[in-house]
Design a protein around this motif. Structure first.
Motif, PDB file in Angstrom:
ATOM      1  N   ASP A 195       0.759  -1.255  -0.106  1.00 23.24           N
ATOM      2  CA  ASP A 195       0.020  -0.001  -0.032  1.00 23.24           C
ATOM      3  C   ASP A 195       0.891   1.259   0.083  1.00 23.24           C
ATOM      4  OD1 ASP A 195      -2.357   1.178   0.141  1.00 23.24           O
ATOM      5  OD2 ASP A 195      -2.035   1.813   2.410  1.00 23.24           O
ATOM      6  N   VAL A 196       1.820   1.032   0.780  1.00 31.62           N
ATOM      7  CA  VAL A 196       2.752   2.461   0.810  1.00 31.62           C
ATOM      8  C   VAL A 196       3.400   2.463  -0.524  1.00 31.62           C
ATOM      9  CG1 VAL A 196       5.137   3.155   1.732  1.00 31.62           C
ATOM     10  CG2 VAL A 196       3.414   2.146   3.205  1.00 31.62           C
ATOM     11  N   LEU A 197       3.948   1.469  -1.195  1.00 32.26           N
ATOM     12  CA  LEU A 197       4.719   1.983  -2.618  1.00 32.26           C
ATOM     13  C   LEU A 197       3.614   2.128  -3.516  1.00 32.26           C
ATOM     14  CD1 LEU A 197       7.286  -0.878  -2.478  1.00 32.26           C
ATOM     15  CD2 LEU A 197       7.551   1.409  -1.574  1.00 32.26           C
ATOM     16  N   GLU A 198       2.371   1.956  -3.521  1.00 39.75           N
ATOM     17  CA  GLU A 198       1.490   2.336  -4.390  1.00 39.75           C
ATOM     18  C   GLU A 198       1.258   3.466  -4.297  1.00 39.75           C
ATOM     19  OE1 GLU A 198      -3.309   1.372  -5.033  1.00 39.75           O
ATOM     20  OE2 GLU A 198      -2.031  -0.261  -4.450  1.00 39.75           O
ATOM     21  N   LYS A 199       0.958   4.190  -3.132  1.00 35.35           N
ATOM     22  CA  LYS A 199       0.867   5.625  -2.819  1.00 35.35           C
ATOM     23  C   LYS A 199       2.069   6.445  -3.161  1.00 35.35           C
ATOM     24  CE  LYS A 199      -2.765   4.634   0.464  1.00 35.35           C
ATOM     25  NZ  LYS A 199      -3.451   4.594   1.769  1.00 35.35           N
ATOM     26  N   VAL A 200       3.272   5.958  -3.033  1.00 32.13           N
ATOM     27  CA  VAL A 200       4.548   6.636  -3.174  1.00 32.13           C
ATOM     28  C   VAL A 200       4.825   6.773  -4.825  1.00 32.13           C
ATOM     29  CG1 VAL A 200       6.963   6.181  -3.561  1.00 32.13           C
ATOM     30  CG2 VAL A 200       5.859   6.028  -1.362  1.00 32.13           C
ATOM     31  N   GLN A 213       9.828   7.622  -7.613  1.00 33.76           N
ATOM     32  CA  GLN A 213      10.450   6.351  -8.088  1.00 33.76           C
ATOM     33  C   GLN A 213      10.849   5.474  -6.982  1.00 33.76           C
ATOM     34  OE1 GLN A 213      14.053   6.510 -10.286  1.00 33.76           O
ATOM     35  NE2 GLN A 213      15.073   7.776  -8.832  1.00 33.76           N
ATOM     36  N   VAL A 214      10.832   4.120  -6.798  1.00 33.54           N
ATOM     37  CA  VAL A 214      11.082   3.421  -5.663  1.00 33.54           C
ATOM     38  C   VAL A 214      12.485   2.671  -6.066  1.00 33.54           C
ATOM     39  CG1 VAL A 214      10.714   1.545  -4.274  1.00 33.54           C
ATOM     40  CG2 VAL A 214       8.843   2.963  -4.950  1.00 33.54           C
ATOM     41  N   ILE A 215      13.581   2.733  -5.016  1.00 33.55           N
ATOM     42  CA  ILE A 215      14.875   2.091  -5.392  1.00 33.55           C
ATOM     43  C   ILE A 215      14.914   1.242  -4.224  1.00 33.55           C
ATOM     44  CG2 ILE A 215      17.326   2.530  -5.682  1.00 33.55           C
ATOM     45  CD1 ILE A 215      16.851   5.169  -6.997  1.00 33.55           C
ATOM     46  N   ALA A 216      15.120   0.198  -4.402  1.00 38.39           N
ATOM     47  CA  ALA A 216      15.345  -0.848  -3.086  1.00 38.39           C
ATOM     48  C   ALA A 216      16.772  -1.048  -3.130  1.00 38.39           C
ATOM     49  CB  ALA A 216      14.621  -2.209  -3.546  1.00 38.39           C
ATOM     50  N   ALA A 217      17.469  -0.977  -1.778  1.00 40.66           N
ATOM     51  CA  ALA A 217      18.629  -1.291  -1.504  1.00 40.66           C
ATOM     52  C   ALA A 217      18.765  -2.720  -1.025  1.00 40.66           C
ATOM     53  CB  ALA A 217      19.135  -0.242  -0.588  1.00 40.66           C
ATOM     54  N   TRP A 251      13.748   5.755  -1.136  1.00 41.83           N
ATOM     55  CA  TRP A 251      14.511   4.411  -0.768  1.00 41.83           C
ATOM     56  C   TRP A 251      13.762   3.306  -0.210  1.00 41.83           C
ATOM     57  CZ3 TRP A 251      19.118   3.129  -3.044  1.00 41.83           C
ATOM     58  CH2 TRP A 251      19.799   4.014  -3.758  1.00 41.83           C
ATOM     59  N   LEU A 252      13.962   2.175  -0.403  1.00 39.99           N
ATOM     60  CA  LEU A 252      13.266   0.960   0.406  1.00 39.99           C
ATOM     61  C   LEU A 252      14.229   0.377   1.065  1.00 39.99           C
ATOM     62  CD1 LEU A 252      11.111  -0.725   1.137  1.00 39.99           C
ATOM     63  CD2 LEU A 252      11.229  -1.697  -1.015  1.00 39.99           C
ATOM     64  N   ALA A 274       9.913  -2.488  -6.862  1.00 42.95           N
ATOM     65  CA  ALA A 274      10.909  -1.255  -7.086  1.00 42.95           C
ATOM     66  C   ALA A 274      11.072  -1.175  -8.500  1.00 42.95           C
ATOM     67  CB  ALA A 274      11.878  -1.641  -6.228  1.00 42.95           C
ATOM     68  N   ASP A 275      11.446   0.165  -8.916  1.00 37.99           N
ATOM     69  CA  ASP A 275      11.837   0.339 -10.166  1.00 37.99           C
ATOM     70  C   ASP A 275      13.340   0.108 -10.403  1.00 37.99           C
ATOM     71  OD1 ASP A 275       9.438   2.435 -11.124  1.00 37.99           O
ATOM     72  OD2 ASP A 275       9.876   3.244  -9.255  1.00 37.99           O
ATOM     73  N   TRP A 276      13.996   0.281  -9.279  1.00 38.80           N
ATOM     74  CA  TRP A 276      15.454  -0.053  -9.323  1.00 38.80           C
ATOM     75  C   TRP A 276      15.810  -0.947  -8.089  1.00 38.80           C
ATOM     76  CZ3 TRP A 276      19.658   2.330 -12.626  1.00 38.80           C
ATOM     77  CH2 TRP A 276      18.935   3.236 -13.290  1.00 38.80           C
ATOM     78  N   VAL A 277      16.746  -1.879  -8.100  1.00 37.75           N
ATOM     79  CA  VAL A 277      17.251  -2.629  -7.104  1.00 37.75           C
ATOM     80  C   VAL A 277      18.916  -2.490  -7.000  1.00 37.75           C
ATOM     81  CG1 VAL A 277      17.673  -4.651  -5.797  1.00 37.75           C
ATOM     82  CG2 VAL A 277      15.692  -4.321  -7.090  1.00 37.75           C
ATOM     83  N   ILE A 278      19.335  -1.790  -6.016  1.00 36.26           N
ATOM     84  CA  ILE A 278      20.678  -1.198  -6.118  1.00 36.26           C
ATOM     85  C   ILE A 278      21.524  -1.613  -4.827  1.00 36.26           C
ATOM     86  CG2 ILE A 278      22.263   1.019  -6.105  1.00 36.26           C
ATOM     87  CD1 ILE A 278      20.215   2.158  -7.738  1.00 36.26           C
TER      88      ILE A 278
END
Length: 266
Positions: A178-183, A189-193, A215-216, A232-236
């Protein structure tokens, strides 16, 4: 002066170390002169009571005027009473009881943030508090803790923020999806670390880090799952150039948040 460590008032304050008492009362404990000073400076309406030993209050004289400006009187207590109230083994002589200030995900996203941190199942209080403090230092707009993360009002979290929790919005309790949908709906953009991610330098060179970013950060031991990567849009990953086996979560979060802060200000 309160000098009985077993008095009902002292016990009521000491109980705020427990999540059940915090949930029932809507209150939490703030320990130490620096954190209490930040509460009085930034959110004085939240401070309900201040307790201090005479020695500590005299040492931190600036707190007296701040408390007076907030129309608050200090309640002097003995060293034994302060020890009974505080969660720390060696308290610094000053504690405050504050009202919890719940924020929703919608609230923290309403202002058009450009940089936020999202914590999923971050269980260590020191890590959570340090990430909030680091996000504040990096100029982030908010921190969101999902329902699987540690309680933001845990005394160890509060201490680790060193007052930063009073500086920027902190939301808690929502589920990650739910958080990431609203983000995403808010234009971030969502970047997962994660250690399984791509090169941080490549993301930097591509210009991606200059965009509005959430940042996630995942659990200290398990990190993030494949299901999280898909959101996520990116995983870094933060590269390790030396021989360290791993990097502390809060340290990695500091690198990521500052990379975005630098990119967004360049």
């Amino acid at each position: 002066m309160i000098d009985n460590p077993r008095s009902p008032r002292v016990r009521a304050v000491a109980k705020l170390a427990k999540r059940e008492a915090r949930s029932e009362t809507g209150l939490f404990l703030v320990e130490g002169p620096q954190a209490v000073s930040e509460a009085l400076a930034f959110r004085p309406e939240l401070v309900l009571e201040i307790f201090a030993t005479p020695t500590a209050w005299e040492k931190h004289s600036g707190l007296a005027s701040a408390a007076a400006n907030a129309d608050l009187d200090v309640e002097f207590v003995s060293e034994q009473v302060l020890d009974a109230m505080a969660d720390t083994v060696t308290p610094q002589g000053i504690v405050a009881v504050c009202r919890q200030f719940l924020r929703s995900v919608e609230d923290v996203l309403a202002g058009g943030p450009r940089l936020i941190a999202v914590l999923e199942e971050v269980r260590d209080p020191g890590n959570a508090g340090t990430i909030i403090r680091t996000a504040d230092a990096a100029g982030a707009d908010a921190v969101i803790l999902t329902g699987r993360s540690v309680d933001v009002y845990n005394p160890k979290v509060v201490r680790a923020t060193t007052g930063s929790m009073f500086h920027l919005p902190v939301a808690r309790g929502a589920e990650l999806e739910d958080v990431l949908e609203k983000v995403a709906a808010a234009g971030l953009q969502v970047i997962a670390a994660d250690v399984k991610g791509g090169d941080l330098l490549a993301a930097r060179n591509s210009g991606a880090l200059a965009k509005p970013t959430a940042w996630l950060f995942g659990n200290e031991a398990r990190g993030l799952t494949d299901e999280h990567y898909a959101l996520a849009d990116w995983v870094i990953q933060v590269p390790i150039y030396g021989h360290a086996e791993s990097m502390n979560l809060a340290t990695a979060a500091a690198v990521c948040l500052y990379e975005s802060a630098f990119a967004q200000r360049s």
